[in-house]
Scaffold this active site. Structure first.
Site, short mmCIF file in Angstrom:
data_model
loop_
_atom_site.label_atom_id
_atom_site.label_comp_id
_atom_site.label_asym_id
_atom_site.label_seq_id
_atom_site.Cartn_x
_atom_site.Cartn_y
_atom_site.Cartn_z
CG HIS A 98 -1.75 -1.02 1.58
ND1 HIS A 98 -1.32 -2.19 2.15
CD2 HIS A 98 -3.09 -1.13 1.46
CE1 HIS A 98 -2.36 -2.99 2.34
NE2 HIS A 98 -3.46 -2.37 1.93
CG ASP A 101 1.79 -0.98 3.35
OD1 ASP A 101 0.95 -0.59 4.17
OD2 ASP A 101 1.55 -1.83 2.46
C1 XLS Z 1 -7.75 -6.68 4.70
C2 XLS Z 1 -7.27 -6.92 3.34
C3 XLS Z 1 -6.09 -6.04 2.92
C4 XLS Z 1 -5.94 -6.06 1.43
C5 XLS Z 1 -5.13 -4.95 0.88
O1 XLS Z 1 -8.53 -7.45 5.25
O2 XLS Z 1 -6.99 -8.27 3.18
O3 XLS Z 1 -4.92 -6.44 3.56
O4 XLS Z 1 -5.42 -7.26 0.98
O5 XLS Z 1 -5.66 -3.71 1.15
#
Ligand code: XLS
Ligand code: NI
Ligand code: NI
Length: 432
Positions: A98, A101
């Site tokens: 993301h 991140d």
């Molecule tokens: C949350 C999601 C997230 C997505 C990416 O539950 O799995 O981690 O994979 O935003």
């Protein structure tokens, strides 16, 4: 952070070394392709290099060497170096991230500036290590501005900020040669219907995705857009509830040619389905894009995101994936986190090695079941009456209810035919 570790190698199933693969042998051929091409593993930046073990009840239990670095860009650089060191040593070909991140939180314009500065370094890291970006995404759920949703927020001004982050994350994904761009609708849902205009919110979500699609294509993004369904958490109800819901949404708004589904194991469970079910639904629609690999907990109702170890569940999944022809742009992203009380850098290796070995082993088993056992022919045999003149006329749409009645008379009362579920299950257990 990972300087004390060496390259993780395949040592075979008799090895006692916890820092070695027992099953994942990247070059080994299965069903005509190297394992690494089937599995296309990715490390998730957020859980691995941001997750500090904190939860609603307690403070961080894990510390990163860059925790106390003040300047956000210096922090981002240190994190980047450690992340690529870990991923190289583990030997996964991909990673996912993301925007936040990578460069931390802030206003969307602060995130924009930091991304601009860090991207050339990320590109350099990718080039020097050969690691590629499986998918990029924008975090449109953590900042308080998104508490009422991002694309589905009742305040249009919030949508403009979400769109800014989205645009920059797509730009970053294109600049880094990302194979996919993911939308997980974190807060795209509602907490109470009393204060929610559901139809308007869903229309607005589709509008934002359409703009993202058009922007990406105009700027040379040739990869796949992915939607990751989840029924709830953090919203009480999320609009991307499950795979079938998302397929209906994509088709309704004309997005089905550019978008596919990213299926997460734990989200399938929360939706009251199995992982296998969600994969099969996506495969039927030709929309099986990628997966977020993890493991849920059948005794509770939230997204525990554990590393996958359930060989039976993963074997069932690999059977569907193999039968559907495998991944094209997609892959297997470990959207999984260590438990709060797993605190050392070696634990991050153990977690990933164990997950990769589980998938590698399941791949080998699934291929054998499909090739060597009667699994497929037993299943096909259950439908063989549709290859009879009457059955095939029905499937071609050549029969009427009157003609069906004539055939019923002709056939007489059908004898019962066993479904043989236990035999199918026996085959799977035998090959495991
Ligand atoms: C949350 C999601 C997230 C997505 C990416 O539950 O799995 O981690 O994979 O935003
Ligand atoms: Ni996920
Ligand atoms: Ni999740």
């Amino acid at each position: 952070m990972f300087k004390d570790f060496e390259q993780i190698k395949y040592e075979g199933r008799d090895s006692d070394n916890p820092l070695a693969f027992k099953w994942y042998n990247e070059k080994e051929l299965v069903a005509g392709k190297p394992m690494s091409d089937h599995l296309r593993f990715a490390v998730a930046y957020w859980h691995s290099f941001c997750g500090d073990g904190s939860d609603q009840f307690g403070d961080p239990t894990r510390f990163f060497p860059w925790d106390n670095v003040k300047d956000p860009l210096d922090k981002a650089k240190q994190k980047l170096e450690s992340a690529f060191d870990f991923i190289s040593k583990l030997g996964t070909p991909f990673y996912c991230f993301h925007d936040t991140d990578m460069v931390g939180n802030g206003t969307v314009f602060e995130i924009e500036k930091r991304l601009e500065k860090i991207l050339p370094l990320v590109k350099e890291m990718q080039d020097s290590t050969g690691i590629s970006l499986l998918w990029g995404t924008a975090n449109l759920f953590s900042d308080p501005r998104y508490m009422n949703g991002a694309a589905t927020n009742p305040d249009f001004r919030v949508l403009t900020h979400a769109a800014t982050q989205l645009k920059n994350a797509i730009d970053a994904t294109i600049a880094l040669g990302g194979k996919n761009y993911v939308f997980w609708g974190g807060r795209e849902g509602y907490m109470s219907l009393h204060n929610t205009d559901m139809q308007r919110e869903i229309d607005n979500l589709a509008m934002m995705l359409t703009m993202a699609r058009d922007y990406g294509r105009k700027n040379g993004f040739t990869g796949t857009f992915l939607i990751e369904p989840k029924p709830m958490e953090p919203a009480k109800h999320q609009y991307d509830y499950d795979t079938d819901t998302v397929i209906g949404f994509l088709r309704h708004y004309g997005l089905q040619d550019d978008f596919k589904i990213n299926i997460e194991v734990n989200h399938a469970i929360l939706a009251g389905h199995t992982f296998q079910h969600e994969l099969q639904v996506a495969a039927n629609a030709g929309l099986l894009g990628s997966i977020d690999a993890n493991k849920g907990d059948y005794q509770n109702g939230w997204d525990t995101d554990e590393f996958p170890t359930n060989i039976y569940e993963v074997t069932e999944a690999m059977m569907v994936i193999l039968q559907s022809g495998g991944f094209t742009t997609g892959g297997i992203n470990f959207d999984a986190k260590m438990r709060r009380n797993s605190t050392g850098p070696e634990d991050l290796f153990y977690a990933h090695i164990s997950g990769m070995d589980t998938f590698a082993r399941a791949l080998i088993i699934a291929d054998k079941i499909l090739k060597q056992s009667d699994y497929i022919s037993l299943r096909n045999k259950r439908y063989s009456s549709f290859d009879s003149p009457g059955g095939s006329a029905f499937e071609k749409g050549q029969l009427t209810l009157e003609r069906m009645r004539d055939l019923a008379l002709e056939y007489g009362e059908p004898e019962s035919i066993s479904g043989r579920q236990e035999l199918f299950e026996m085959l799977i257990s035998r090959y495991i």
